[in-house]
Design a protein around this motif. Structure first.
Motif, PDB file in Angstrom:
ATOM      1  N   VAL A   1      13.208   6.973  28.655  1.00  0.00           N
ATOM      2  CA  VAL A   1      12.459   6.872  30.110  1.00  0.00           C
ATOM      3  C   VAL A   1      13.528   7.588  30.831  1.00  0.00           C
ATOM      4  N   SER A   2      14.780   7.136  30.791  1.00  0.00           N
ATOM      5  CA  SER A   2      15.739   7.831  31.683  1.00  0.00           C
ATOM      6  C   SER A   2      16.053   9.159  31.599  1.00  0.00           C
ATOM      7  N   PRO A   3      16.020   9.832  30.311  1.00  0.00           N
ATOM      8  CA  PRO A   3      16.044  11.156  30.406  1.00  0.00           C
ATOM      9  C   PRO A   3      14.851  11.974  30.699  1.00  0.00           C
ATOM     10  N   LEU A   4      13.694  11.451  30.295  1.00  0.00           N
ATOM     11  CA  LEU A   4      12.499  12.017  31.001  1.00  0.00           C
ATOM     12  C   LEU A   4      12.409  12.057  32.218  1.00  0.00           C
ATOM     13  N   LYS A   5      12.911  11.019  32.938  1.00  0.00           N
ATOM     14  CA  LYS A   5      12.940  11.164  34.471  1.00  0.00           C
ATOM     15  C   LYS A   5      13.739  12.333  35.023  1.00  0.00           C
ATOM     16  N   ALA A   6      15.105  12.273  34.203  1.00  0.00           N
ATOM     17  CA  ALA A   6      16.184  13.437  34.812  1.00  0.00           C
ATOM     18  C   ALA A   6      15.506  15.042  34.165  1.00  0.00           C
ATOM     19  N   LEU A   7      14.502  14.785  33.262  1.00  0.00           N
ATOM     20  CA  LEU A   7      13.850  16.335  32.848  1.00  0.00           C
ATOM     21  C   LEU A   7      12.861  16.459  33.795  1.00  0.00           C
ATOM     22  N   GLY A   8      12.260  15.476  34.664  1.00  0.00           N
ATOM     23  CA  GLY A   8      11.137  15.806  35.527  1.00  0.00           C
ATOM     24  C   GLY A   8       9.777  15.460  34.952  1.00  0.00           C
TER      25      GLY A   8
END
Length: 113
Positions: free
Chosen positions: A53-60
């Motif tokens: 989830v955290s990386p998906l947020k960073a990736l937009g």
């Protein structure tokens, strides 16, 4: 002199990237939470939060309030997938990394000590 903090770049395990993408192809949920990812991918909720989830947020792909973004809808679409990946790469990763790993078959350097 203070030590400069190293910047990390978002990364997601290949199995989680494609597994979640396949889930979104079936149906996009109203919220892509750690609980949703944990259930969908068969992992612990803390691991889902930190590693997906955290990386998906960073990736937009996921918004700060855990809602799927327009990019999430395009990410699951096979015809738009290459364009989405290119957009993510250009917006997140510095030019030097883009120059080093500019082809799909580019090999990552091995870390040997």
């Amino acid at each position: 002199m203070a030590e400069e903090k190293k910047k990390g770049y978002p990364k997601i395990a290949q199995a989680n990237w494609f597994g979640l993408r396949d889930k979104l192809k079936q149906r996009v949920p109203g919220e892509i939470s750690a609980s949703y990812v944990a259930s969908a991918m068969g992992m612990a909720e803390g691991s889902a939060r930190a590693n997906v989830v955290s990386p998906l947020k960073a990736l937009g792909i996921v918004s700060e309030d855990s809602k799927p973004t327009e990019l999430a809808y395009d990410w699951r679409d096979d015809s738009k997938y290459p364009e989405v990946c290119e957009k993510i790469i250009e917006s997140i990763y510095p030019q030097e990394l883009q120059d080093l790993f500019h082809t799909p078959d580019a090999q990552m350097p091995s870390c040997q000590m």
